[in-house]
Design a protein around this motif. Structure first.
Motif, PDB file in Angstrom:
ATOM      1  N   SER A 195      50.268 -44.379-101.959  1.00  0.00           N
ATOM      2  CA  SER A 195      51.270 -43.781-102.845  1.00  0.00           C
ATOM      3  C   SER A 195      52.271 -42.951-102.054  1.00  0.00           C
ATOM      4  O   SER A 195      53.462 -42.931-102.379  1.00  0.00           O
ATOM      5  N   ALA A 196      51.815 -42.284-101.015  1.00  0.00           N
ATOM      6  CA  ALA A 196      52.730 -41.519-100.170  1.00  0.00           C
ATOM      7  C   ALA A 196      53.688 -42.458 -99.450  1.00  0.00           C
ATOM      8  O   ALA A 196      54.869 -42.154 -99.301  1.00  0.00           O
ATOM      9  N   LEU A 197      53.184 -43.599 -99.000  1.00  0.00           N
ATOM     10  CA  LEU A 197      54.057 -44.569 -98.331  1.00  0.00           C
ATOM     11  C   LEU A 197      55.122 -45.101 -99.283  1.00  0.00           C
ATOM     12  O   LEU A 197      56.288 -45.240 -98.903  1.00  0.00           O
ATOM     13  N   LEU A 198      54.731 -45.406-100.512  1.00  0.00           N
ATOM     14  CA  LEU A 198      55.709 -45.900-101.475  1.00  0.00           C
ATOM     15  C   LEU A 198      56.783 -44.851-101.743  1.00  0.00           C
ATOM     16  O   LEU A 198      57.967 -45.164-101.796  1.00  0.00           O
ATOM     17  N   SER A 199      56.359 -43.624-101.894  1.00  0.00           N
ATOM     18  CA  SER A 199      57.305 -42.533-102.097  1.00  0.00           C
ATOM     19  C   SER A 199      58.216 -42.385-100.884  1.00  0.00           C
ATOM     20  O   SER A 199      59.428 -42.213-101.017  1.00  0.00           O
ATOM     21  N   ASP A 200      57.645 -42.461 -99.701  1.00  0.00           N
ATOM     22  CA  ASP A 200      58.437 -42.352 -98.474  1.00  0.00           C
ATOM     23  C   ASP A 200      59.451 -43.478 -98.365  1.00  0.00           C
ATOM     24  O   ASP A 200      60.577 -43.270 -97.921  1.00  0.00           O
ATOM     25  N   ALA A 201      59.059 -44.680 -98.747  1.00  0.00           N
ATOM     26  CA  ALA A 201      59.964 -45.818 -98.632  1.00  0.00           C
ATOM     27  C   ALA A 201      61.212 -45.616 -99.479  1.00  0.00           C
ATOM     28  O   ALA A 201      62.320 -45.970 -99.063  1.00  0.00           O
ATOM     29  N   ILE A 202      61.037 -45.036-100.643  1.00  0.00           N
ATOM     30  CA  ILE A 202      62.178 -44.809-101.524  1.00  0.00           C
ATOM     31  C   ILE A 202      63.089 -43.723-100.955  1.00  0.00           C
ATOM     32  O   ILE A 202      64.299 -43.808-101.060  1.00  0.00           O
ATOM     33  N   GLY A 203      62.534 -42.728-100.300  1.00  0.00           N
ATOM     34  CA  GLY A 203      63.338 -41.628 -99.784  1.00  0.00           C
ATOM     35  C   GLY A 203      63.486 -41.611 -98.273  1.00  0.00           C
ATOM     36  O   GLY A 203      63.853 -40.600 -97.697  1.00  0.00           O
ATOM     37  N   ALA A 204      63.220 -42.739 -97.626  1.00  0.00           N
ATOM     38  CA  ALA A 204      63.190 -42.764 -96.162  1.00  0.00           C
ATOM     39  C   ALA A 204      64.550 -42.957 -95.514  1.00  0.00           C
ATOM     40  O   ALA A 204      64.647 -43.440 -94.404  1.00  0.00           O
ATOM     41  N   GLY A 205      65.599 -42.545 -96.180  1.00  0.00           N
ATOM     42  CA  GLY A 205      66.925 -42.694 -95.594  1.00  0.00           C
ATOM     43  C   GLY A 205      67.561 -41.383 -95.214  1.00  0.00           C
ATOM     44  O   GLY A 205      68.707 -41.357 -94.779  1.00  0.00           O
ATOM     45  N   GLU A 206      66.823 -40.311 -95.335  1.00  0.00           N
ATOM     46  CA  GLU A 206      67.403 -38.996 -95.106  1.00  0.00           C
ATOM     47  C   GLU A 206      66.791 -38.298 -93.905  1.00  0.00           C
ATOM     48  O   GLU A 206      65.650 -38.548 -93.537  1.00  0.00           O
ATOM     49  N   GLY A 207      67.566 -37.428 -93.310  1.00  0.00           N
ATOM     50  CA  GLY A 207      67.093 -36.563 -92.233  1.00  0.00           C
ATOM     51  C   GLY A 207      66.603 -37.306 -91.009  1.00  0.00           C
ATOM     52  O   GLY A 207      67.045 -38.412 -90.703  1.00  0.00           O
ATOM     53  N   GLU A 208      65.662 -36.677 -90.316  1.00  0.00           N
ATOM     54  CA  GLU A 208      65.153 -37.238 -89.072  1.00  0.00           C
ATOM     55  C   GLU A 208      64.402 -38.545 -89.297  1.00  0.00           C
ATOM     56  O   GLU A 208      64.451 -39.453 -88.468  1.00  0.00           O
ATOM     57  N   LEU A 209      63.713 -38.676 -90.436  1.00  0.00           N
ATOM     58  CA  LEU A 209      63.018 -39.914 -90.746  1.00  0.00           C
ATOM     59  C   LEU A 209      64.015 -41.052 -90.910  1.00  0.00           C
ATOM     60  O   LEU A 209      63.827 -42.143 -90.368  1.00  0.00           O
ATOM     61  N   GLY A 210      65.078 -40.811 -91.630  1.00  0.00           N
ATOM     62  CA  GLY A 210      66.115 -41.828 -91.795  1.00  0.00           C
ATOM     63  C   GLY A 210      66.689 -42.256 -90.459  1.00  0.00           C
ATOM     64  O   GLY A 210      66.888 -43.446 -90.201  1.00  0.00           O
ATOM     65  N   ASP A 211      66.926 -41.279 -89.590  1.00  0.00           N
ATOM     66  CA  ASP A 211      67.447 -41.602 -88.260  1.00  0.00           C
ATOM     67  C   ASP A 211      66.450 -42.422 -87.449  1.00  0.00           C
ATOM     68  O   ASP A 211      66.828 -43.352 -86.738  1.00  0.00           O
ATOM     69  N   ALA A 212      65.167 -42.104 -87.566  1.00  0.00           N
ATOM     70  CA  ALA A 212      64.144 -42.844 -86.827  1.00  0.00           C
ATOM     71  C   ALA A 212      64.016 -44.280 -87.326  1.00  0.00           C
ATOM     72  O   ALA A 212      63.632 -45.176 -86.568  1.00  0.00           O
ATOM     73  N   LEU A 213      64.350 -44.502 -88.592  1.00  0.00           N
ATOM     74  CA  LEU A 213      64.244 -45.841 -89.182  1.00  0.00           C
ATOM     75  C   LEU A 213      65.541 -46.646 -89.104  1.00  0.00           C
ATOM     76  O   LEU A 213      65.580 -47.802 -89.536  1.00  0.00           O
ATOM     77  N   ARG A 214      66.598 -46.069 -88.537  1.00  0.00           N
ATOM     78  CA  ARG A 214      67.888 -46.772 -88.432  1.00  0.00           C
ATOM     79  C   ARG A 214      67.758 -48.181 -87.858  1.00  0.00           C
ATOM     80  O   ARG A 214      68.325 -49.120 -88.419  1.00  0.00           O
ATOM     81  N   PRO A 215      67.007 -48.383 -86.761  1.00  0.00           N
ATOM     82  CA  PRO A 215      66.920 -49.744 -86.212  1.00  0.00           C
ATOM     83  C   PRO A 215      66.328 -50.760 -87.189  1.00  0.00           C
ATOM     84  O   PRO A 215      66.741 -51.920 -87.216  1.00  0.00           O
ATOM     85  N   VAL A 216      65.393 -50.320 -88.013  1.00  0.00           N
ATOM     86  CA  VAL A 216      64.781 -51.209 -89.004  1.00  0.00           C
ATOM     87  C   VAL A 216      65.829 -51.645 -90.027  1.00  0.00           C
ATOM     88  O   VAL A 216      65.943 -52.821 -90.372  1.00  0.00           O
ATOM     89  N   TYR A 217      66.622 -50.683 -90.500  1.00  0.00           N
ATOM     90  CA  TYR A 217      67.648 -50.982 -91.492  1.00  0.00           C
ATOM     91  C   TYR A 217      68.747 -51.854 -90.903  1.00  0.00           C
ATOM     92  O   TYR A 217      69.202 -52.803 -91.539  1.00  0.00           O
ATOM     93  N   VAL A 218      69.196 -51.528 -89.695  1.00  0.00           N
ATOM     94  CA  VAL A 218      70.272 -52.305 -89.066  1.00  0.00           C
ATOM     95  C   VAL A 218      69.826 -53.751 -88.863  1.00  0.00           C
ATOM     96  O   VAL A 218      70.563 -54.690 -89.183  1.00  0.00           O
ATOM     97  N   GLU A 219      68.609 -53.953 -88.367  1.00  0.00           N
ATOM     98  CA  GLU A 219      68.115 -55.305 -88.135  1.00  0.00           C
ATOM     99  C   GLU A 219      68.060 -56.087 -89.451  1.00  0.00           C
ATOM    100  O   GLU A 219      68.495 -57.225 -89.531  1.00  0.00           O
ATOM    101  N   TYR A 220      67.524 -55.471 -90.485  1.00  0.00           N
ATOM    102  CA  TYR A 220      67.404 -56.143 -91.782  1.00  0.00           C
ATOM    103  C   TYR A 220      68.775 -56.456 -92.369  1.00  0.00           C
ATOM    104  O   TYR A 220      69.014 -57.580 -92.818  1.00  0.00           O
ATOM    105  N   LEU A 221      69.668 -55.485 -92.364  1.00  0.00           N
ATOM    106  CA  LEU A 221      70.981 -55.688 -92.958  1.00  0.00           C
ATOM    107  C   LEU A 221      71.811 -56.693 -92.161  1.00  0.00           C
ATOM    108  O   LEU A 221      72.624 -57.415 -92.746  1.00  0.00           O
TER     109      LEU A 221
END
Length: 91
Positions: free
Chosen positions: A59-85
């Motif tokens: 449940s924490a992962l699902l919540s994180d996935a919805i809000g994982a675009g902000e702050g340092e977490l969002g920055d750490a996940l940038r490569p995942v988003y760029v590759e997918y998009l």
């Protein structure tokens, strides 16, 4: 958008586009991949306590996935988003 254009976007916008596209197209594979990389991204962004919680609670992962675009977490996940998009230019 090409990879260079995607790289110039803020992490929040990358997250929103990628998650919105995946949800709209039922791309559970991407959403699952996002859930799998969030704990490592949490650790990379300095949230080691959150990493343990994420690994033990889906449940924490699902919540994180919805809000994982902000702050340092969002920055750490940038490569995942760029590759997918970059694979889905209509996103």
């Amino acid at each position: 958008m090409d990879v260079e254009e995607l790289e110039s976007l803020p992490a929040k916008e990358l997250h929103d586009r990628a998650v919105r596209y995946a949800v709209r197209h039922g791309d559970l594979g991407f959403l699952w991949e996002l859930l799998k990389v969030i704990p490592a991204a949490e650790a990379a962004s300095g949230n080691t306590g959150e990493t343990a919680n994420d690994l033990s609670r889906v449940s924490a992962l699902l919540s994180d996935a919805i809000g994982a675009g902000e702050g340092e977490l969002g920055d750490a996940l940038r490569p995942v988003y760029v590759e997918y998009l970059s694979k889905h230019p209509d996103a």
